[in-house]
Structures are given as C-alpha cells and as structure tokens.
Write an enzyme that holds these catalytic residues in place. Structure first.
Site, PDB file in Angstrom:
ATOM      1  N   GLU A  79      27.288  16.097  -0.347  1.00  0.00           N
ATOM      2  CA  GLU A  79      28.000  16.739   0.298  1.00  0.00           C
ATOM      3  C   GLU A  79      27.935  18.345   0.224  1.00  0.00           C
ATOM      4  O   GLU A  79      28.124  18.818  -0.582  1.00  0.00           O
ATOM      5  CB  GLU A  79      29.664  16.417   0.304  1.00  0.00           C
ATOM      6  N   TYR A 100      29.810  21.325   8.255  1.00  0.00           N
ATOM      7  CA  TYR A 100      29.936  20.263   7.418  1.00  0.00           C
ATOM      8  C   TYR A 100      28.720  19.238   7.366  1.00  0.00           C
ATOM      9  O   TYR A 100      28.250  18.861   8.502  1.00  0.00           O
ATOM     10  CB  TYR A 100      31.339  19.415   7.450  1.00  0.00           C
TER      11      TYR A 100
END
Ligand code: ADP
Ligand code: MG
Length: 398
Positions: free
Chosen positions: A205, A117
């Site tokens: 993101e 992530y």
C-alpha cells in the site's frame, strides 16, 4: 508479517518505484549521522517508525503532536527526533496504549501537487489480487470507501494472467494521469505488482502516492504485509521482522510452534485444532463470555508445548479463567492430561480451570487428571465446559 515504512521503501526502490532519499536511525548517534546525509537548506521529514498507520495525525503520550514532521533544516530535525525517539505514539491504529518509537526515518521532503492512494491486496472472497486506487490519497482509505465509494477504483487481476498493461492504463486513466505520467504510473504499478507477487505479500500500500509540481510520481509512504505461511521461502524478508512490534506472548508462542493470537477477553482457551479453537471461542462468546486468546496446540503437542501454552496464557494479566478443550484424534487424551498435570506443577494456576477431554484414550486421560489432585473442573461436552467457565469467571467478579 508486517515491516516498517523504511524497510518497505527499500523494497519499493529495488523494484523500481521512486521513493524520496531517506535514512533510518535507532540511537542518537545514528540520528546525527542520518540527518547529516540530508541538506540543511531544505525541508526534512522526520517519521516515527511503528507498525501502524495514522502517524501524521497521531499524538505522543507526553502531548507532543505528530509522528510525521516536515521541518526546516537539520537543527529542527534533531529537535523533532529528540521528542520522538523512545516516546510512545498513539494513533487511530495503535489502540490507546500506543507504540514505543524505537526507530526514526529521515527523508527528503517533497513538494506535493496531489496525493493519491494505490494498493494491491489479496481479496479472499474472489481469490484474486485487486488493485485499489483513488484520487483521494493521504487520508484514511476506509473513510473514503464509506463516504465517497465512487472515488475508489477496484481492478481485479487474474492470478493466472498476472498484471497486464491494460490494467496499468485503466487505473492511470481513472486517476486522471496523462502523457508521460501514464508511463511513470505503469512502471510504478508494474514494480509494485512484481514485489507483491514475488515476495508473497498480502498487501502493498502506498498512501500517499504523490505527484510533484513538475509532474513526477513518487511514493511518500509504504506499508507491506507478507504471508506468514510463506515467509520461510524469503529469508531476506524474514530478516526484516521486528520483534519489538509484536506481542511478546505471540513471539514466545511461535518459538514453541503454537498458533496463538492474543485477544481482549478474560477466558483463555487451550484447544487442539484451529477449527475446534474457533468453535470454542464462538461458544464462549455465545454464552456472554469473551475469549482472551486463540490457541491451537496442534495435533501432536507434547508435554513441553502444553506447559509453554499454559505459561503464555497465564502471562496475560486479563485472564480470569481457562478452558481446555481437547478432542483426541491423533492427539491422545492421556498425553494432554499429563501435559496439564506437568504444567500445573510448573506454573501456578490461580484461576479456575475447566477441562473437557474427548476421544482417544479419554478414560485414561480423565483418570490421570483425577489422581493428580490438580484443582480443575472436568466437563463432558463443549457446551457444558463453556457454561461452567463463563459462570465461574462471572461469579468471581461478583
Ligand atoms: P501516516 O500515513 O502514518 O500518517 P505518512 O507517511 O503517510 O504517514 O505521512 C503523513 C503525511 O505527511 C502524508 O500524507 C504527506 O502529506 C506528509 N508527508 C509524508 N512524507 C512526506 C515527504 N517526504 N515530503 C512531504 N510530505 C510528506
Ligand atoms: Mg500514510
């Protein structure tokens, strides 16, 4: 303002972040063309494009499972596309009604060694940008933060210094990268930060950022949110806006320069000034009511804007009462009163309406409302007004 994954990936690519080759499509003809660009001998990923995450684990309203499908070859891709395009996808982030899928994205499939992530987000509390990274990618980062917070790396970036090489090295090491991967990762993070900074994003993101078995680092998903207040500086980003993904009431409000945000409650608010609008919502809530919206008509609203505001409020089927709360400072109460009367003539207000006016020209305003014959209850204070409307709405329900 949010954009789709396929648009975000084009931006990532422009800023030097590696992404799989992909093609977007909105019609069945475009679907065929998109698929024809990808190899029939390899796996193809078919991805529903909606402004919400959790697509992989989502389910369509007709029971078809998965808004992200990794399939074998073109025929299977075409079949998956047939199920998804025009269908409504429900994910953890869409709410129970889901979102209609009007665009699909077809990409090369990647072999995944590990999912990470990586994000850069504006942290309002510290007034800094923060890099957030984790070795636990591919899943809900909120879950990781809750269950295993030690697996999340947070590195603040000073707005005056910007991203430095030591930031990149630190995050790379925390994620366990070595050798050439540190260089690859530094290039990715540098590109991501440049994109975030130059385009006034509030969030970029990548979830998941993956490593392949041969050691390459690639972005498989992308989400970008831009600061709506600076979007006028970026016509290229503005073009990416997809009105299909926005609440039609909010789209209409923005045409009239009204700050409107739809909420889930049943008491509509029409207020001048953002702070007063928030105080109005707070008081409604403290009396057990639920606001149907935030609406700031601004300091200098005219009759047309007030009429538009009423129309937008009443187009929400959940609205069972309206509270107008105006403090006449720059705005004069008689102007607002005329706006209310004009609106009442133009739109059929069938729900209880409570109006509290205070400030400049308040007596003239009250007089206009009284003489107009519009069915409403006047109130002298905000608390009084909120008490009346919450009571009227709950009594209606019986
Ligand atoms: P969402 O976050 O909305 O569920 P993602 O794009 O992250 O959608 O896809 C979900 C999962 O599907 C990813 O975590 C990854 O495991 C897999 N996936 C997505 N794109 C690809 C791809 N190009 N190749 C292989 N697997 C993929
Ligand atoms: Mg994802």
């Amino acid at each position: 303002m949010n954009i789709h994954e396929y648009q975000a990936k084009r931006l990532l690519k422009d800023f030097g972040v590696p992404v799989p080759r992909g093609y977007a499509a909105q019609t069945s003809r475009e679907v065929e063309t998109a698929i024809s660009h990808l190899s029939d001998d390899e796996k193809i990923v078919v991805k529903a494009q909606i402004h919400a995450g959790g697509r992989g684990k989502g389910t369509f309203v007709d029971g078809y499972k998965g808004g992200v499908k990794v399939v074998d070859g073109r025929d299977a891709a075409l079949e998956a596309a047939g199920h998804m395009l025009g269908n409504t996808l429900v994910t953890k982030q869409t709410g129970p009604n889901g979102r209609k899928v009007q665009t699909l994205y077809f990409t090369e499939a990647c072999e995944i060694a590990h999912e990470y992530y990586l994000a850069i987000v504006l942290d309002r509390e510290t007034a800094q940008s923060v890099i957030i990274a984790s070795t636990e990618g591919g899943m809900d980062i909120e879950d990781v933060a809750e269950k295993t917070p030690e697996k999340i790396v947070r590195v603040p970036i000073s707005p005056t210094m910007g991203l430095r090489h030591h930031h990149c090295r630190r995050v790379a090491f925390e994620l366990g990268f070595e050798g050439d991967q540190v260089k690859q990762f530094a290039r990715i993070l540098t590109g991501l930060y440049k994109l975030y900074w130059e385009k006034n994003a509030m969030l970029v993101e990548i979830n998941p950022l993956i490593t392949t078995p041969t050691g390459d680092i690639i972005a498989l998903d992308a989400k970008i949110s831009f600061d709506g207040n600076s979007i006028f500086q970026h016509p290229d980003i503005q073009q990416l806006r997809d009105l299909n993904e926005e609440d039609p009431k909010e789209v209409e409000a923005s045409k009239h320069n009204l700050s409107y945000i739809a909420l889930d409650g049943n008491i509509a608010c029409l207020v001048n000034g953002a702070g007063l609008a928030m105080a109005t919502m707070d008081i409604i809530k403290s009396l057990g009511g639920e606001p149907a919206n935030f609406l700031d008509v601004g300091g200098g609203a005219n009759e047309d804007q007030v009429t538009a505001a009423f129309k937008i409020i009443l187009s929400d089927p959940n609205v069972e009462g309206i509270l107008v709360n105006i403090f006449g400072g720059i705005m004069k109460c008689d102007v607002i009163a005329r706006g209310i009367v004009a609106a009442a003539k133009n739109v059929d207000i069938k729900v209880p309406l409570v109006v509290r006016l205070e400030g400049t020209n308040v007596e003239a305003g009250k007089q206009i409302l009284k003489e107009s014959g519009v069915a409403l209850t006047p109130a002298d204070s905000l608390v009084h007004a909120a008490e009346i409307i919450t009571k009227q709405v709950s009594e209606q329900k019986g």
